[in-house]
Scaffold this motif. Structure first.
Motif, PDB file in Angstrom:
ATOM      1  N   GLY A   1      11.979  27.047  -9.328  1.00  0.00           N
ATOM      2  CA  GLY A   1      12.111  28.450  -8.697  1.00  0.00           C
ATOM      3  C   GLY A   1      13.404  29.060  -8.400  1.00  0.00           C
ATOM      4  N   LEU A   2      13.745  30.025  -7.930  1.00  0.00           N
ATOM      5  CA  LEU A   2      14.727  31.144  -7.903  1.00  0.00           C
ATOM      6  C   LEU A   2      15.122  31.152  -6.450  1.00  0.00           C
ATOM      7  N   SER A   3      16.323  30.592  -6.020  1.00  0.00           N
ATOM      8  CA  SER A   3      16.691  30.842  -4.549  1.00  0.00           C
ATOM      9  C   SER A   3      18.012  31.774  -4.283  1.00  0.00           C
ATOM     10  N   GLY A   4      18.248  32.071  -3.145  1.00  0.00           N
ATOM     11  CA  GLY A   4      19.290  33.008  -2.973  1.00  0.00           C
ATOM     12  C   GLY A   4      19.106  34.405  -3.097  1.00  0.00           C
ATOM     13  N   ILE A   5      17.766  34.566  -2.823  1.00  0.00           N
ATOM     14  CA  ILE A   5      17.606  36.234  -2.931  1.00  0.00           C
ATOM     15  C   ILE A   5      17.684  36.823  -1.433  1.00  0.00           C
ATOM     16  N   PRO A   6      18.397  37.984  -1.341  1.00  0.00           N
ATOM     17  CA  PRO A   6      19.148  38.489  -0.286  1.00  0.00           C
ATOM     18  C   PRO A   6      17.779  39.265   0.520  1.00  0.00           C
ATOM     19  N   HIS A   7      18.075  39.294   1.898  1.00  0.00           N
ATOM     20  CA  HIS A   7      17.400  39.989   2.760  1.00  0.00           C
ATOM     21  C   HIS A   7      17.441  41.413   2.456  1.00  0.00           C
ATOM     22  N   LEU A   8      16.295  42.230   2.831  1.00  0.00           N
ATOM     23  CA  LEU A   8      16.571  43.737   2.950  1.00  0.00           C
ATOM     24  C   LEU A   8      17.403  44.041   4.038  1.00  0.00           C
ATOM     25  N   SER A   9      18.226  45.150   4.131  1.00  0.00           N
ATOM     26  CA  SER A   9      18.802  45.798   5.103  1.00  0.00           C
ATOM     27  C   SER A   9      18.666  47.135   5.030  1.00  0.00           C
TER      28      SER A   9
ATOM     29  N   ALA B   1       4.084  44.449  -2.936  1.00  0.00           N
ATOM     30  CA  ALA B   1       4.171  43.283  -2.111  1.00  0.00           C
ATOM     31  C   ALA B   1       4.996  42.031  -2.708  1.00  0.00           C
ATOM     32  N   GLY B   2       5.125  41.923  -4.053  1.00  0.00           N
ATOM     33  CA  GLY B   2       5.791  40.897  -4.659  1.00  0.00           C
ATOM     34  C   GLY B   2       7.270  40.960  -4.328  1.00  0.00           C
ATOM     35  N   SER B   3       7.870  42.256  -4.373  1.00  0.00           N
ATOM     36  CA  SER B   3       9.145  42.550  -3.917  1.00  0.00           C
ATOM     37  C   SER B   3       9.432  42.158  -2.522  1.00  0.00           C
ATOM     38  N   LEU B   4       8.534  42.748  -1.511  1.00  0.00           N
ATOM     39  CA  LEU B   4       8.643  42.236  -0.220  1.00  0.00           C
ATOM     40  C   LEU B   4       8.707  40.807   0.007  1.00  0.00           C
ATOM     41  N   TYR B   5       7.709  40.019  -0.561  1.00  0.00           N
ATOM     42  CA  TYR B   5       7.499  38.628  -0.548  1.00  0.00           C
ATOM     43  C   TYR B   5       9.011  38.163  -0.976  1.00  0.00           C
ATOM     44  N   ALA B   6       9.474  38.522  -1.952  1.00  0.00           N
ATOM     45  CA  ALA B   6      10.913  37.928  -2.459  1.00  0.00           C
ATOM     46  C   ALA B   6      11.831  38.183  -1.540  1.00  0.00           C
ATOM     47  N   HIS B   7      12.010  39.327  -0.822  1.00  0.00           N
ATOM     48  CA  HIS B   7      13.077  39.610   0.118  1.00  0.00           C
ATOM     49  C   HIS B   7      12.996  38.878   1.486  1.00  0.00           C
ATOM     50  N   THR B   8      11.528  38.755   1.641  1.00  0.00           N
ATOM     51  CA  THR B   8      11.384  38.188   3.218  1.00  0.00           C
ATOM     52  C   THR B   8      11.656  36.743   2.814  1.00  0.00           C
ATOM     53  N   VAL B   9      10.872  35.970   2.266  1.00  0.00           N
ATOM     54  CA  VAL B   9      10.964  34.572   2.137  1.00  0.00           C
ATOM     55  C   VAL B   9      12.281  33.977   1.328  1.00  0.00           C
ATOM     56  N   THR B  10      12.783  34.805   0.636  1.00  0.00           N
ATOM     57  CA  THR B  10      14.239  34.733  -0.061  1.00  0.00           C
ATOM     58  C   THR B  10      14.188  33.626  -1.180  1.00  0.00           C
ATOM     59  N   PHE B  11      13.024  32.873  -1.509  1.00  0.00           N
ATOM     60  CA  PHE B  11      12.688  32.101  -2.539  1.00  0.00           C
ATOM     61  C   PHE B  11      11.542  32.379  -3.143  1.00  0.00           C
ATOM     62  N   ILE B  12      11.603  32.131  -4.721  1.00  0.00           N
ATOM     63  CA  ILE B  12      10.050  32.408  -5.265  1.00  0.00           C
ATOM     64  C   ILE B  12      10.145  31.375  -6.220  1.00  0.00           C
ATOM     65  N   SER B  13       8.744  30.751  -6.722  1.00  0.00           N
ATOM     66  CA  SER B  13       8.619  29.956  -7.581  1.00  0.00           C
ATOM     67  C   SER B  13       7.301  30.299  -8.059  1.00  0.00           C
ATOM     68  N   PRO B  14       6.926  29.782  -9.472  1.00  0.00           N
ATOM     69  CA  PRO B  14       5.764  30.530 -10.127  1.00  0.00           C
ATOM     70  C   PRO B  14       4.322  29.945  -9.488  1.00  0.00           C
TER      71      PRO B  14
END
Lengths: 294, 323, 380
Positions: B137-145, B219-232
């Motif tokens: 996975g990929l971590s360290g994704i920032p939140h939206l502001s 939706a994917g982009s929102l998911y990435a920025h709310t959870v801040t971590f994504i994995s396959p």
């Protein structure tokens, strides 16, 4: 070890896995043709085949042939029961609705298997020893030959059933035209039940012959089901030689992809080739106008 | 149309005040996910319910949106909003290009092609370790502001996600009622007839496929920025199937039905946690029972159920396929 | 009438004292995020069993500081999204003092932002090096870093003068983390990876990859995966007559692997925690007592010996128990006491946490074992 020997090994290994996909694919096609349902529970019968044989053979100490027989019997009964309880009450529903029911059914069957047998992986004994057999420089296990043999028997039996038995012919008639079939006195409801029973038996058989090689656990059905599904679609959802060819193609492509190009992308390679074929022939690989569907 | 508008305002108001009843516990977090899945289900419903084109690879667009957004922000420090725009536009273009060959196919071939697309994309997420971080996975994704507000709490994310979800719902309802929507329904009923009537079926199908992809990428982009971590694993084949289930359980072709489907399938596992090891069985059974007794989906099934309960009429077998 | 009032008053009084007594002994709540089902259930299932076993055992022995311990376990199915939801539930609804798990590196990375924001200590049972490097204020882990296992294998290869190897790793979190470390450490040991192959977690036949490796210049094969894949690989290797030595990861260090691979497992070498060879360890071994107690206890409850992965949960629960005994169950106190933990003799190794080191283990956490006559033997 030169390259041609390696390639022979890839092809033989691929054919062996592909034969399994083919048998599972036949199950998909048979149900699809009688009901237009993609039965997502098909993979679970593969799992049931392996796990039930294991249960009868290892836990209840029955002989292997008898265990296999019982396993196919029980899996078939489960398939028929599933059709009676969940599919047949919804007579005129949209096939898509029924697809969701099969998804629910697959989750249910997997859950029950998990409760009954736990999450461990188990191994079924080989049907006849584990001394590798050398064939022009490639090696195969005796079990691979069992897989080839039983797959061949299943294909022939399938052909005989659908072309020479009265029930089989009736089922074929239904797949062409349900209304016309019921008008000539064929009981369409029974043919649906039969199609589920036969598919479950096929799935279970595939699960049994592969279990000694690849081991089995409550969740093996998902991936094998998916590959079988691909085989059936490549074969144009035909209940015959098309799907068998489809399964073998998927198996060999995977194996060659892993051996010659990249093992990480092997499934992707197989799918890209399949998609390219589909794009060039949108009507399917083996469809020449009006051919048989069952 | 007026009725549609009223329905929409009622729904929006309900979503707006819902947090008061949901409270500050973990449930609000679950409803953030309900919002994301609602967007995804609506996207698939436009394709499946409206245009009658099945997709078993919807998670690919969801994942592409998440990964493009995630990689741009976490690795290349791009502004999150900009990366969201890039993600959505890129996926729109990809879907448009892929749409031409894929939507030439029909029925189970279409199912197969979309399924293959989903699996190929999933494998790419797994294998391009240097870019995506691979299976771990990929971590360290920032939140939206936005103007000093950082969307880093569940409540803020709830309003963020639902702002987009409600907007998508409004646009989708409008699209369904528009000329394009009618043309798509015509394709759904009979493509040949639609062509004869002068509908450019092929282009329309590709367009709706692309729109569906764009919404899923959002939706994917929102998911990435709310959870801040994504994995396959969050974008695999099972997710595509789950989305299909949401749409059908909610009711094919009904936008609000997609919300119901998403809500039920996201909330059920939370309630079933108490069943421990039996939860998977209960979940499977519930799925079967809902579909068996409400073959038209919840959006049609629930009113029918109420009517039959109060008027003591026998519950009619719903054969109606779309509304 | 008066009598009635007096009796009811008395009852009220009694009720009140009983109630306050119960209040005083409010249980200590620990959350657990474990992949009990789903693909990584080989990790989550023994971890859950171990946590449940320890909960009963600790409570039967009088709890922690006289208070009962309550372990609230949620199944994450190995899915990062579900892990995030469950972590939120544990923190916000269940108000737990600390969390053990999740079972996999991916899920752990997903919940780290949540525990960091909420200020709840987390002891992960996953091995990924990213979890504790760089050090995060609230995050600890009990599973040994993959890099330690890799170093053990490379040490052994060097002793055998092998410098060209092939690797075959599974395409999930476990395999990709191993693959990363194998590639990273190779150079410093003077080892070149001449063949880098991958297989899928649900693949049923790996002959293609092995044929390719057989044709390469590799002198040894290292396979990184968890059951059942490596068992299939061992059998395929035997079928194809692969002659080079076969190494596996600690991912298969359970009796199950020997059972699945059968004869094909003979001679395979792998790094493992001490738990599978507990009874073979010399008396001087500092961990032996904990190990034997755990293995036997697990056997009593679940009819199989405790394994390496369940051990991660054992370490996590017992580390928390120690920290709470010393400093109470306030999250911040637990965190501080965890950092002060020295010489904790666990299942995975001897832990020495510090503000800089939240993983706490050294290379000694692993021993090399080989399979002989269907059983484990220590490699000297």
């Amino acid at each position: 070890m030169d390259l041609s020997e390696d390639i022979l090994q890839y092809i033989l290994s691929g054919l062996s896995t592909g034969a399994i996909y083919a048998v599972i694919g036949l199950g998909f096609a048979i149900i699809y043709n009688s009901t237009s349902i993609i039965n997502f529970a098909q993979g679970e019968f593969v799992m049931l085949g392996g796990m039930l044989t294991l249960f009868f053979h290892v836990t209840l100490f029955l002989s292997l042939p008898f265990s296999i027989f019982l396993a196919v019997l029980v899996a078939t009964a489960v398939g028929a029961l599933f059709e009676r309880l969940a599919i047949s009450p919804l007579k005129n529903a949209d096939p898509l609705i029924l697809v969701i029911i099969t998804i629910g059914g697959s989750i249910l069957i997997r859950g029950i298997a998990m409760l009954l047998w736990g999450k461990d992986t188990y191994v079924l004994p080989m049907f006849s020893g584990d001394e590798p057999i050398v064939l022009w420089g490639a090696t195969l296990m005796p079990q691979n030959f069992w897989i080839f043999g039983i797959t061949l028997i299943i294909i022939v039996a399938n052909r005989l059933f659908f072309h020479h038995s009265i029930i089989g012919k009736a089922m074929r008639a239904c797949s062409f035209n349900r209304v016309a079939s019921s008008l000539v006195g064929i009981n369409v409801k029974h043919t649906v039940l039969f199609s589920f029973a036969i598919s479950s038996a096929l799935g279970a058989a595939a699960g049994i012959i592969i279990a000694p090689l690849t081991m089995t656990s409550y969740d093996v059905g998902i991936m094998l089901g998916l590959k079988g599904f691909c085989a059936a679609i490549i074969g144009g959802m035909s209940g015959g030689i098309g799907t068998v060819a489809g399964g073998l193609i998927v198996g060999v492509l995977e194996s060659l992809g892993a051996g010659l190009i990249s093992s990480g992308y092997k499934d992707a390679i197989a799918f890209i080739i399949l998609l390219l074929i589909l794009f060039l022939r949108p009507q399917g690989l083996f469809v020449k106008g009006d051919t048989e569907r069952v | 149309m007026k009725q549609e508008l009223l329905k929409f305002f009622l729904f929006t108001a309900l979503i707006g005040i819902a947090p008061v009843f949901i409270g500050k516990g973990y449930l609000i977090n679950v409803f953030v996910f309900v919002g994301i899945y609602t967007i995804l289900a609506v996207a698939l419903n436009l394709l499946l319910g409206l245009a009658g084109q099945i997709s078993l690879g919807q998670a690919a667009f969801f994942g592409l949106g998440a990964y493009i957004s995630g990689v741009l922000t976490a690795t290349h420090a791009v502004n999150p909003w900009l990366s969201m725009v890039i993600a959505v536009v890129t996926v729109g273009i990809i879907a448009f290009i892929l749409g031409f060959p894929i939507l030439k196919l029909k029925g189970h071939y279409l199912a197969m092609a979309t399924l293959g697309m989903g699996i190929i994309v999933y494998i790419i997420f797994n294998e391009t370790v240097d870019i995506t971080g691979g299976p771990s996975g990929l971590s360290g994704i920032p939140h939206l502001s936005l103007g000093g507000i950082i969307f880093n709490s569940d409540l803020k994310n709830y309003y963020l996600v639902w702002f987009f979800a409600v907007t998508i719902i409004l646009l989708s309802v409008n699209l369904a009622a528009s000329r394009i929507g009618r043309a798509l329904r015509a394709i759904h009923d009979s493509e040949v007839a639609a062509r004869i009537m002068g509908v450019n079926a092929r282009l329309l199908k590709v367009q709706i496929f692309s729109i569906s992809g764009v919404i899923s990428a959002l939706a994917g982009s929102l998911y990435a920025h709310t959870v801040t971590f994504i994995s396959p694993t969050s974008f695999g084949f099972n997710v595509s199937i789950e989305l299909l289930t949401m749409v059908i359980i909610g009711g094919l072709g009904s936008i609000y039905g997609s919300f119901l489907g998403a809500a039920i399938l996201t909330l059920l596992p939370e309630f079933f946690r108490t069943f421990q090891d039996y939860d998977i069985i209960v979940y499977g059974l519930t799925l079967i029972v809902i579909t068996m007794f409400m073959p038209g989906g919840l959006v049609r099934g629930v009113p029918l159920l109420f009517r039959s309960l109060f008027k003591k009429e026998p519950m009619p077998q719903s054969n109606e396929k779309r509304g | 009438m008066l009598k009635k009032i007096i009796t009811s008053l008395c009852t009220l009084c009694i009720l009140f004292t009983v109630a306050s007594g119960v209040l005083a002994a409010e249980p200590i709540k620990i959350g657990a995020l474990l992949a009990v089902t789903g693909p990584p259930s080989f990790l989550g299932d023994p971890e859950r069993n171990t946590a449940v076993m320890l909960e009963t055992q600790i409570n039967n022995a009088g709890g922690i500081n006289g208070r009962t311990l309550k372990v609230i376990i949620y199944d994450t199915q190995g899915d990062a999204t579900k892990a995030v939801q469950a972590a939120n539930r544990l923190i916000k609804d269940d108000n737990v003092s600390a969390i053990i798990g999740p079972s996999t590196t991916g899920e752990t990375m997903a919940v780290i932002p949540i525990v960091e924001a909420a200020g709840v200590p987390l002891i992960s049972c996953a091995a990924g090096i990213k979890i504790t490097e760089p050090t995060k204020k609230w995050v600890f882990k009990t599973a040994q870093n993959d890099s330690l296992a890799v170093e053990r294998i490379y040490d052994h290869l060097k002793k055998r003068n092998i410098n060209k190897i092939a690797i075959l790793t599974v395409s999930d979190g476990f395999g990709s983390s191993g693959r990363e470390q194998l590639k990273l450490k190779a150079e410093s040991f003077g080892i070149t990876i001449v063949s880098d192959e991958i297989y899928g977690p649900k693949d049923t036949d790996m002959t293609a990859q092995i044929v390719k490796i057989r044709g390469s210049k590799a002198q040894a094969l290292i396979c990184w995966g968890t059951n059942p894949g490596p068992a299939t690989i061992a059998r395929n290797a035997k079928q194809l007559g692969l002659t080079m030595p076969l190494y596996m990861s600690h991912g298969v260090s359970s009796k199950k692997f020997i059972e699945l691979a059968g004869d094909a497992s003979e001679g395979i070498i792998l790094p493992s925690g001490r738990v599978i060879v507990a009874h073979m360890l010399p008396k001087s071994d500092k961990q032996k007592k904990s190990l034997l107690a755990y293995v036997n206890n697990y056997k009593k409850h679940y009819n199989v010996g405790g394994d390496h992965f369940g051990g991660h949960a054992w370490d996590a629960v017992m580390l928390l128990k120690g920290a709470i005994e010393r400093g109470g169950d306030a999250p911040d106190a637990i965190r501080k006491e965890l950092e002060n933990t020295r010489n904790f003799r666990g299942i995975g190794g001897i832990f020495n946490f510090s503000p800089q080191d939240h993983a706490g283990l050294t290379k000694d956490a692993f021993v090399l074992v080989t399979i002989k006559n269907g059983n484990w033997t220590l490699v000297k």
